[in-house]
Scaffold this motif. Structure first.
Motif, PDB file in Angstrom:
ATOM      1  N   VAL A 301      -7.152  -5.938  51.192  1.00  0.00           N
ATOM      2  CA  VAL A 301      -8.259  -6.877  51.378  1.00  0.00           C
ATOM      3  C   VAL A 301      -7.710  -8.262  51.717  1.00  0.00           C
ATOM      4  CG1 VAL A 301      -9.766  -5.594  49.824  1.00  0.00           C
ATOM      5  CG2 VAL A 301      -8.353  -7.461  48.914  1.00  0.00           C
ATOM      6  N   PRO A 302      -8.537  -9.090  52.368  1.00  0.00           N
ATOM      7  CA  PRO A 302      -8.108 -10.456  52.667  1.00  0.00           C
ATOM      8  C   PRO A 302      -7.789 -11.227  51.388  1.00  0.00           C
ATOM      9  CG  PRO A 302     -10.092  -9.892  53.896  1.00  0.00           C
ATOM     10  CD  PRO A 302      -9.877  -8.795  52.906  1.00  0.00           C
ATOM     11  N   VAL A 303      -6.905 -12.193  51.499  1.00  0.00           N
ATOM     12  CA  VAL A 303      -6.461 -12.965  50.340  1.00  0.00           C
ATOM     13  C   VAL A 303      -7.641 -13.600  49.618  1.00  0.00           C
ATOM     14  CG1 VAL A 303      -5.092 -14.956  49.603  1.00  0.00           C
ATOM     15  CG2 VAL A 303      -4.199 -13.415  51.362  1.00  0.00           C
ATOM     16  N   GLU A 304      -8.634 -14.075  50.362  1.00  0.00           N
ATOM     17  CA  GLU A 304      -9.774 -14.735  49.731  1.00  0.00           C
ATOM     18  C   GLU A 304     -10.645 -13.764  48.928  1.00  0.00           C
ATOM     19  OE1 GLU A 304     -10.858 -14.034  54.139  1.00  0.00           O
ATOM     20  OE2 GLU A 304      -9.107 -14.673  52.946  1.00  0.00           O
ATOM     21  N   LYS A 305     -10.512 -12.463  49.183  1.00  0.00           N
ATOM     22  CA  LYS A 305     -11.262 -11.455  48.424  1.00  0.00           C
ATOM     23  C   LYS A 305     -10.486 -10.969  47.197  1.00  0.00           C
ATOM     24  CE  LYS A 305     -14.981 -10.475  51.056  1.00  0.00           C
ATOM     25  NZ  LYS A 305     -16.362 -10.352  50.578  1.00  0.00           N
ATOM     26  N   GLU A 376     -15.453  -5.713  51.621  1.00  0.00           N
ATOM     27  CA  GLU A 376     -15.816  -6.196  52.953  1.00  0.00           C
ATOM     28  C   GLU A 376     -14.687  -7.014  53.567  1.00  0.00           C
ATOM     29  OE1 GLU A 376     -20.577  -6.661  53.403  1.00  0.00           O
ATOM     30  OE2 GLU A 376     -19.614  -8.098  52.049  1.00  0.00           O
ATOM     31  N   GLY A 377     -14.394  -6.718  54.826  1.00  0.00           N
ATOM     32  CA  GLY A 377     -13.308  -7.396  55.520  1.00  0.00           C
ATOM     33  C   GLY A 377     -11.961  -6.762  55.298  1.00  0.00           C
ATOM     34  N   GLY A 378     -11.913  -5.732  54.434  1.00  0.00           N
ATOM     35  CA  GLY A 378     -10.654  -5.060  54.146  1.00  0.00           C
ATOM     36  C   GLY A 378     -10.468  -3.804  54.975  1.00  0.00           C
ATOM     37  N   LYS A 553     -16.775   1.523  58.669  1.00  0.00           N
ATOM     38  CA  LYS A 553     -16.134   0.294  58.202  1.00  0.00           C
ATOM     39  C   LYS A 553     -16.001   0.274  56.682  1.00  0.00           C
ATOM     40  CE  LYS A 553     -17.863  -2.468  62.081  1.00  0.00           C
ATOM     41  NZ  LYS A 553     -18.694  -3.643  62.484  1.00  0.00           N
ATOM     42  N   LEU A 554     -17.102   0.527  56.014  1.00  0.00           N
ATOM     43  CA  LEU A 554     -17.110   0.596  54.555  1.00  0.00           C
ATOM     44  C   LEU A 554     -17.140   2.040  54.072  1.00  0.00           C
ATOM     45  CD1 LEU A 554     -17.355  -1.004  51.842  1.00  0.00           C
ATOM     46  CD2 LEU A 554     -19.844  -0.786  52.107  1.00  0.00           C
TER      47      LEU A 554
END
Length: 653
Positions: A301-305, A376-378, A553-554
């Motif tokens: 996952v993105p760092v912000e998540k 999400e975004g991962g 995606k998910l």
């Protein structure tokens, strides 16, 4: 009688085959693991036959197997088996009498078939490593650094611990930690990859002199003339799917042992055969074992998540919609360094509705806002599934038998309320090793009788039953843990999720397993002898479930996710999923007609399907979860091992 020279020769040949197996798995493209084409006789138990002009092949099939003797053979390279092998070598070094130890692992490498949540209780591992350092108090942080250096894998301390009830409308309610069973509290635990931890332990075991043969499947339990276990034999390889011997045919190898330690994990094929042969459940007055199916994905996952050390467990959506629902199961979601989210759903296999599809329930669970926000975004990087024991204290069989014992999840040492079993498995390995070492090194001329000294098993070896192991386990904290929550699974089965939660809270905070009663075993009350298979009710009592399509995606279709498991089997071999001859008519006449083909839904790898009302078994898809051997109507599948090295290739599970 076998000389050390002959043992070395066999060992070298096994290592050559192991290297070839690993190489083949690494160069085979993932796409080849998707699906077998429809083939004739997909589930017949074919005999070994020679080619019409292949007299040499026929002779090869009848040749005796080569043998390798050891003091101890460990079957299974999971936490229990590795802990036992390491402890045996620690004792050999510390006490001066060396025992030869061999560990057999059916995965292509140690860790390849290991899957777990995993929030890890380190107390048993720290005990094992305290013997390593010579310090009784151990060094709690050293293993975390060693794991990182050895496997580039973090053990992330738990920093936040939540338990939610999810609703179908997208809401969620947190249960305050003060009301949760103390065993659910994760302070002091670590988020890890168990497949990485076992690789680390495997490396440690090899450095201590344990002979590890990965890529070799234990196919047959060997017995002495008196009926004691005297080792195992690996599977013959090089047999075509039509039963003919190929040019690559080789007989398996017999691994003979004074003591055989079975640590295959839940529903291990050799372990189950031993439990049945020696009536170990009946001997201990145990109920049938009950199981859950755990399905897991690992995401980057993105760092912000990313929320380092975050742990979340849930009940409710999608498995339970009211406090009276009796589908046993829940979810987990963990944040492991550097930026991984480990998430999964466990579904108790004692569910009644044949239309339930555990994989689709898992995909549906990810769409809940309390879950979706973490992903999400991962990117999903790995997928897998495995059954786990849920019967607990009431389902433990007799642990020992002449010539060997059951360790870890082969015995059933998993605490379903705590949602952990690895610590119990490691502890059982430590205790087993200490009991076996004492047994094999005691008495007159004990050192001279070891295989490490003789190079063979003495002709008068008795293959003793080391009952001290069971005695020590009963006095350990493992039994204390399991006994404290002994009625909790039964409470969920009897009263649903609401009653189960209430009872678990009372048991954890007040009675702590000291209730003067035992709740009826789940799935009926016939002395606990009803299995998860018998829990399934006819399809005409339910409505089909329409699951939403995947978005790519998910949520994902099954075969796309299956690629992420790295599953591979040699194409040209007989199916290892065999229909039992006495129930050969069940698939088409009962499973399909009465239960609407539940195997086409509960298998998390798409192995089973019906084409023109005929069962087709896509054995190459199998991820070795063992679910089919448990949940099939009439348990019509006999799960046997394929050629060694086949199956999933888990890296971070």
């Amino acid at each position: 009688m076998f000389s050390i020279i002959s043992r070395r020769a066999v060992s070298e040949r096994m290592l050559q085959k192991r290297a070839f197996s690993v190489a083949m798995h690494r160069i085979t493209p993932l796409s080849s693991s998707l699906r077998l084409s429809l083939c004739s006789s997909p589930y017949l138990n074919l005999p070994i036959r020679s080619l019409s002009n292949g007299t040499d092949n026929a002779t090869s099939a009848m040749e005796p197997r080569e043998s390798m003797p050891y003091d101890v053979v460990v079957i299974g390279g999971g936490p229990a088996g590795l802990a036992a092998s390491i402890r045996l070598k620690q004792l050999s070094s510390q006490k001066g009498i060396d025992l030869s130890v061999c560990l057999l692992e059916k995965g292509s490498e140690v860790g390849a078939h290991i899957l777990s949540g995993n929030v890890f209780d380190p107390k048993a591992l720290e005990e094992l490593l305290s013997h390593e350092s010579g310090e009784e108090d151990g060094a709690p942080t050293k293993w975390t650094q060693a794991l990182l250096e050895s496997q580039d894998s973090y053990a992330t301390p738990v920093t936040e611990d939540k338990f939610l009830i999810l609703t179908e409308s997208g809401g969620s309610y947190q249960i305050p930690n003060v009301f949760l069973p103390s065993q659910l509290h994760n302070h002091g635990n670590y988020i890890i990859s168990l497949s990485k931890l076992t690789r680390y332990l495997g490396k440690m075991a090899e450095e201590k002199g344990v002979e590890i043969y990965a890529g070799f499947a234990a196919d047959e339990v060997l017995y002495s003339s008196e009926g004691a276990v005297r080792g195992v034999a690996t599977k013959d390889v090089g047999i075509g799917k039509d039963g003919h011997l190929k040019d690559t045919f080789e007989r398996g190898v017999e691994l003979l042992a004074r003591q055989s330690l079975f640590a295959e994990g839940a529903r291990g094929s050799c372990s189950e055969s031993i439990i049945n042969k020696f009536n170990l459940r009946q001997e201990n007055g145990a109920s049938e074992q009950h199981y859950g199916l755990g399905i897991k994905e690992v995401w980057e996952v993105p760092v912000e998540k990313f929320n380092k050390g975050f742990v979340q467990h849930t009940l409710g959506f999608p498995l339970q919609s009211s406090v009276f629902d009796k589908v046993y199961g829940g979810s987990f979601l963990y944040h492991q360094e550097p930026n991984l989210v480990l998430c999964g759903l466990v579904v108790g296999l004692d569910y009644e509705n044949p239309y339930i599809n555990p994989y689709q329930e898992f995909q549906r669970w990810k769409t809940h806002p309390a879950i979706k926000s973490h992903l999400e975004g991962g990117t999903c990087i790995q997928y897998g599934a495995r059954v786990l024991n849920e019967g607990g204290y009431h389902s433990l069989p007799k642990l020992t038998f002449p010539g060997g014992m059951l360790l870890g999840c082969s015995a059933g040492f998993l605490n379903a309320v705590k949602i952990k079993g690895s610590h119990c498995a490691i502890k059982s390995g430590i205790v087993a090793a200490e009991a076996v070492y004492d047994s094999l090194t005691s008495g007159e001329n004990a050192e001279e009788r070891t295989v490490a000294s003789l190079g063979e098993i003495a002709p008068d070896e008795t293959f003793a039953e080391v009952t001290q192991y069971a005695d020590l386990m009963e006095k350990s904290w493992v039994f204390d843990e399991l006994k404290e929550v002994r009625n909790c699974h039964e409470a969920f089965s009897k009263w649903g999720v609401g009653g189960g939660l209430l009872y678990s809270g009372i048991a954890a905070h007040i009675t702590k397993g000291r209730e003067p009663w035992t709740l009826p075993a789940p799935v009926g009350s016939e002395a606990g002898h009803k299995t998860d298979s018998k829990a399934t009710k006819p399809a005409n009592e339910f409505q089909p479930i329409n699951y939403p399509p995947p978005d790519g995606k998910l949520t994902f279709d099954l075969l796309t996710n299956l690629q992420r498991s790295g599953t591979y089997h040699e194409d040209d071999q007989p199916s290892h999923l065999k229909i039992k001859p006495d129930v050969a008519s069940v698939p088409e006449s009962i499973s399909l007609q009465v239960y609407a083909a539940p195997e086409s839904r509960f298998c998390p790898a798409g192995v089973y399907e019906y084409v023109d009302e005929k069962l087709v078994i896509n054995a190459q898809n199998c991820i070795h979860c063992k679910c089919c051997s448990i949940k099939m109507p009439h348990e019509y599948i006999n799960w046997t091992v394929p050629e060694g090295g086949g199956g999933p290739q888990y890296q971070v599970m």
